[in-house]
Write a protein that holds these residues in place. Structure first.
Motif, PDB file in Angstrom:
ATOM      1  N   GLU A 236       0.888  -1.263  -0.060  1.00 44.66           N
ATOM      2  CA  GLU A 236       0.205  -0.113  -0.142  1.00 44.66           C
ATOM      3  C   GLU A 236       0.856   1.201   0.012  1.00 44.66           C
ATOM      4  N   ARG A 237       2.086   1.100   0.987  1.00 48.14           N
ATOM      5  CA  ARG A 237       2.899   2.306   0.844  1.00 48.14           C
ATOM      6  C   ARG A 237       3.636   2.643  -0.605  1.00 48.14           C
ATOM      7  N   LEU A 238       4.042   1.565  -1.198  1.00 49.15           N
ATOM      8  CA  LEU A 238       4.440   1.671  -2.655  1.00 49.15           C
ATOM      9  C   LEU A 238       3.625   2.199  -3.626  1.00 49.15           C
ATOM     10  N   LEU A 239       2.265   1.587  -3.450  1.00 43.19           N
ATOM     11  CA  LEU A 239       1.391   2.198  -4.479  1.00 43.19           C
ATOM     12  C   LEU A 239       0.824   3.547  -4.231  1.00 43.19           C
ATOM     13  N   ALA A 240       0.732   3.992  -2.768  1.00 44.84           N
ATOM     14  CA  ALA A 240       0.563   5.308  -2.724  1.00 44.84           C
ATOM     15  C   ALA A 240       1.537   6.580  -3.258  1.00 44.84           C
ATOM     16  N   ALA A 241       2.571   5.933  -3.501  1.00 46.63           N
ATOM     17  CA  ALA A 241       3.766   6.981  -4.015  1.00 46.63           C
ATOM     18  C   ALA A 241       3.350   7.552  -5.433  1.00 46.63           C
ATOM     19  N   ASP A 242       2.480   6.941  -6.189  1.00 41.69           N
ATOM     20  CA  ASP A 242       1.928   7.391  -7.309  1.00 41.69           C
ATOM     21  C   ASP A 242       3.117   7.442  -8.484  1.00 41.69           C
ATOM     22  N   LEU A 243       3.902   6.548  -8.577  1.00 43.77           N
ATOM     23  CA  LEU A 243       5.145   6.254  -9.215  1.00 43.77           C
ATOM     24  C   LEU A 243       4.886   4.904  -9.852  1.00 43.77           C
ATOM     25  N   PRO A 244       5.621   4.697 -11.107  1.00 43.31           N
ATOM     26  CA  PRO A 244       5.748   3.614 -11.680  1.00 43.31           C
ATOM     27  C   PRO A 244       6.428   2.242 -10.761  1.00 43.31           C
ATOM     28  N   LEU A 245       5.834   1.243 -10.551  1.00 40.84           N
ATOM     29  CA  LEU A 245       6.080   0.163  -9.619  1.00 40.84           C
ATOM     30  C   LEU A 245       6.173  -1.043 -10.422  1.00 40.84           C
ATOM     31  N   ASP A 246       7.621  -1.563 -10.251  1.00 43.07           N
ATOM     32  CA  ASP A 246       8.036  -2.651 -10.440  1.00 43.07           C
ATOM     33  C   ASP A 246       8.312  -3.604  -9.562  1.00 43.07           C
ATOM     34  N   VAL A 247       7.636  -4.817  -9.508  1.00 43.78           N
ATOM     35  CA  VAL A 247       7.758  -5.726  -8.482  1.00 43.78           C
ATOM     36  C   VAL A 247       7.856  -7.090  -8.669  1.00 43.78           C
ATOM     37  N   ARG A 248       9.306  -7.783  -8.330  1.00 49.22           N
ATOM     38  CA  ARG A 248       8.761  -9.316  -8.386  1.00 49.22           C
ATOM     39  C   ARG A 248       8.313  -9.774  -7.030  1.00 49.22           C
ATOM     40  N   LEU A 249       7.516 -10.515  -7.177  1.00 47.32           N
ATOM     41  CA  LEU A 249       6.496 -11.172  -6.193  1.00 47.32           C
ATOM     42  C   LEU A 249       7.073 -12.694  -5.632  1.00 47.32           C
ATOM     43  N   VAL A 250       7.522 -12.882  -4.626  1.00 47.53           N
ATOM     44  CA  VAL A 250       8.107 -14.210  -4.298  1.00 47.53           C
ATOM     45  C   VAL A 250       7.327 -14.644  -2.968  1.00 47.53           C
ATOM     46  N   LYS A 251       7.647 -15.701  -2.705  1.00 48.09           N
ATOM     47  CA  LYS A 251       7.218 -16.402  -1.385  1.00 48.09           C
ATOM     48  C   LYS A 251       8.205 -16.124  -0.302  1.00 48.09           C
ATOM     49  N   GLY A 252       9.622 -16.101  -0.603  1.00 43.28           N
ATOM     50  CA  GLY A 252      10.639 -15.790   0.226  1.00 43.28           C
ATOM     51  C   GLY A 252      11.362 -17.175   0.848  1.00 43.28           C
ATOM     52  N   ILE A 253      12.530 -17.044   0.504  1.00 37.83           N
ATOM     53  CA  ILE A 253      13.171 -18.164   1.020  1.00 37.83           C
ATOM     54  C   ILE A 253      13.672 -18.431   2.410  1.00 37.83           C
TER      55      ILE A 253
ATOM     56  N   ALA B 151       7.047 -14.514  -9.456  1.00 37.44           N
ATOM     57  CA  ALA B 151       8.096 -15.479  -9.228  1.00 37.44           C
ATOM     58  C   ALA B 151       7.692 -16.791  -8.532  1.00 37.44           C
ATOM     59  N   THR B 152       7.453 -18.118  -9.141  1.00 36.91           N
ATOM     60  CA  THR B 152       6.973 -19.034  -8.493  1.00 36.91           C
ATOM     61  C   THR B 152       7.178 -20.350  -9.449  1.00 36.91           C
ATOM     62  N   HIS B 153       7.454 -21.363  -8.524  1.00 32.95           N
ATOM     63  CA  HIS B 153       7.202 -22.898  -9.282  1.00 32.95           C
ATOM     64  C   HIS B 153       6.123 -23.535  -8.609  1.00 32.95           C
ATOM     65  N   ASP B 154       5.034 -22.918  -7.967  1.00 32.77           N
ATOM     66  CA  ASP B 154       3.873 -23.385  -7.476  1.00 32.77           C
ATOM     67  C   ASP B 154       2.996 -23.614  -8.556  1.00 32.77           C
ATOM     68  N   GLY B 155       2.589 -24.767  -8.919  1.00 32.05           N
ATOM     69  CA  GLY B 155       1.576 -24.870  -9.942  1.00 32.05           C
ATOM     70  C   GLY B 155       0.081 -24.047  -9.588  1.00 32.05           C
ATOM     71  N   ASP B 156      -0.233 -24.435  -8.519  1.00 31.74           N
ATOM     72  CA  ASP B 156      -1.531 -24.012  -7.953  1.00 31.74           C
ATOM     73  C   ASP B 156      -1.610 -22.465  -7.615  1.00 31.74           C
ATOM     74  N   VAL B 157      -0.474 -21.954  -7.518  1.00 26.48           N
ATOM     75  CA  VAL B 157      -0.266 -20.441  -7.345  1.00 26.48           C
ATOM     76  C   VAL B 157      -0.443 -19.829  -8.755  1.00 26.48           C
ATOM     77  N   ALA B 158       0.460 -20.252  -9.418  1.00 29.81           N
ATOM     78  CA  ALA B 158       0.500 -19.859 -10.971  1.00 29.81           C
ATOM     79  C   ALA B 158      -0.778 -19.930 -11.699  1.00 29.81           C
ATOM     80  N   ALA B 159      -1.568 -20.929 -11.206  1.00 25.52           N
ATOM     81  CA  ALA B 159      -2.856 -21.307 -11.898  1.00 25.52           C
ATOM     82  C   ALA B 159      -3.805 -19.951 -11.401  1.00 25.52           C
ATOM     83  N   ALA B 160      -3.852 -19.863 -10.276  1.00 24.93           N
ATOM     84  CA  ALA B 160      -4.436 -18.741  -9.486  1.00 24.93           C
ATOM     85  C   ALA B 160      -4.078 -17.181 -10.256  1.00 24.93           C
ATOM     86  N   CYS B 161      -2.664 -17.195 -10.505  1.00 19.56           N
ATOM     87  CA  CYS B 161      -2.180 -15.964 -11.102  1.00 19.56           C
ATOM     88  C   CYS B 161      -2.797 -15.840 -12.437  1.00 19.56           C
ATOM     89  N   ILE B 162      -2.894 -16.893 -13.270  1.00 14.18           N
ATOM     90  CA  ILE B 162      -3.315 -16.849 -14.679  1.00 14.18           C
ATOM     91  C   ILE B 162      -4.474 -16.382 -14.699  1.00 14.18           C
TER      92      ILE B 162
END
Length: 306
Positions: A165-182, A218-229
């Motif tokens: 929310e803070r990053l979106l509120a800056a009203d600037l272009p936003l490029d995010v790689r979304l991961v689960k986190g290692i 960024a995911t190798h989880d088939g269920d997550v990928a299907a939901a995102c598609i």
């Protein structure tokens, strides 16, 4: 860490470098830049985009951060003519975040300018939770002047929804790689169950897409990928040239290559993350300390013969 994890970790930690490399070479391009460039050439020939990462983190002195930046400058020069769209990924503590935030910002700004001059995206990685405030401070400081600079967010962490929310509120272009986190984070700051982390991932992807961000899934989880598609199809994002769609999938080199190929064959833009560097052995051992699940995976691979 459980007793089993400690025993497994102890075994991997003393594994000879030659034996460690027999496993790591699937996931690490090599110690030298040319080895990474060769991997990138092969991926491009097979219809994938790429991401280059110089291995290393948590440098202990300024000279180490400056040396890392110098290697990134060399890598950027080497990418010319190999993959004009290869993105570059940088870890905050590799550029000295834990030593001097201003130094980190200075080195990152230079790399962002050089990447932009080549028409490349540069993403500022995310590490374990104590580093996140500093990482986002550097990113927010540079973001107005470097629209090609992106960041990474982890669905595992409770705080990420507020960070979005803070990053979106800056009203600037936003490029995010979304991961689960290692990183296996403590329960007071993160979800620990797989389904909770996956559910958080889909919620965050939904908010980022609806907020107008460009999202690397960024995911190798088939269920997550299907939901995102499904999310992408509902928003009409799966048509047109790949560079204008506002999303891509990203996968690690050597991990579920059939899955990455399936996404590519369905017409989705897919990038493959290609790490390299002299730090490959220390990097591997540090990763085991952060996540003993990886240690178990490596030991199983060794016991099965690769």
């Amino acid at each position: 860490m459980s007793l089993l994890d400690r025993l497994v970790f102890a075994g991997v930690s003393v594994m000879p470098r030659r034996l460690m490399w027999s496993v790591a070479r699937r996931y690490v391009a090599g110690a030298e830049l040319e080895q990474a460039l060769e991997r990138i050439r092969g991926l491009v020939e097979n219809g994938f985009g790429t991401i280059l990462d110089v291995l290393g983190e948590d440098v202990s002195e300024r000279a180490g951060a400056q040396a890392a930046a110098a290697e990134y400058r060399r890598a950027l020069a080497g990418l010319s003519g190999v993959d004009p769209t290869c993105a570059v990924s940088v870890k905050p503590t590799h550029l000295g975040l834990n030593l001097d935030l201003d130094l980190c910002a200075e080195l990152l700004a230079d790399l962002a300018s050089r990447s932009a001059a080549d028409g490349r995206r540069l993403r500022f990685e995310m590490e374990d939770h104590p580093t996140i405030d500093g990482t986002l401070e550097v990113f927010s400081r540079l973001r107005p002047e470097h629209p090609g600079l992106g960041c990474v967010l982890q669905s595992r962490l409770f705080r990420t929804a507020d960070d979005v929310e803070r990053l979106l509120a800056a009203d600037l272009p936003l490029d995010v790689r979304l991961v689960k986190g290692i990183y296996l984070e403590p329960a007071e700051v993160a979800w620990t169950e797989a389904q909770e982390i996956s559910d958080s991932y889909v919620r965050l992807a939904t908010r980022l897409l609806d907020g107008g961000a460009r999202v690397a899934l960024a995911t190798h989880d088939g269920d997550v990928a299907a939901a995102c598609i499904q999310l992408l199809e509902e928003r009409g994002l799966v048509v047109g040239p790949a560079e204008t769609r506002g999303y891509e999938f990203e996968c690690l080199m050597g991990v579920r290559e059939d899955f990455a190929a399936s996404l590519r064959d369905q017409g989705h833009p897919v990038r493959v993350y290609v790490p390299y560097g002299q730090d490959w052995h220390a990097y591997s051992v540090r990763r085991l300390r952060k996540n003993p699940q990886i240690a178990r995976h490596i030991m199983r691979a060794v016991l099965r013969g690769g």
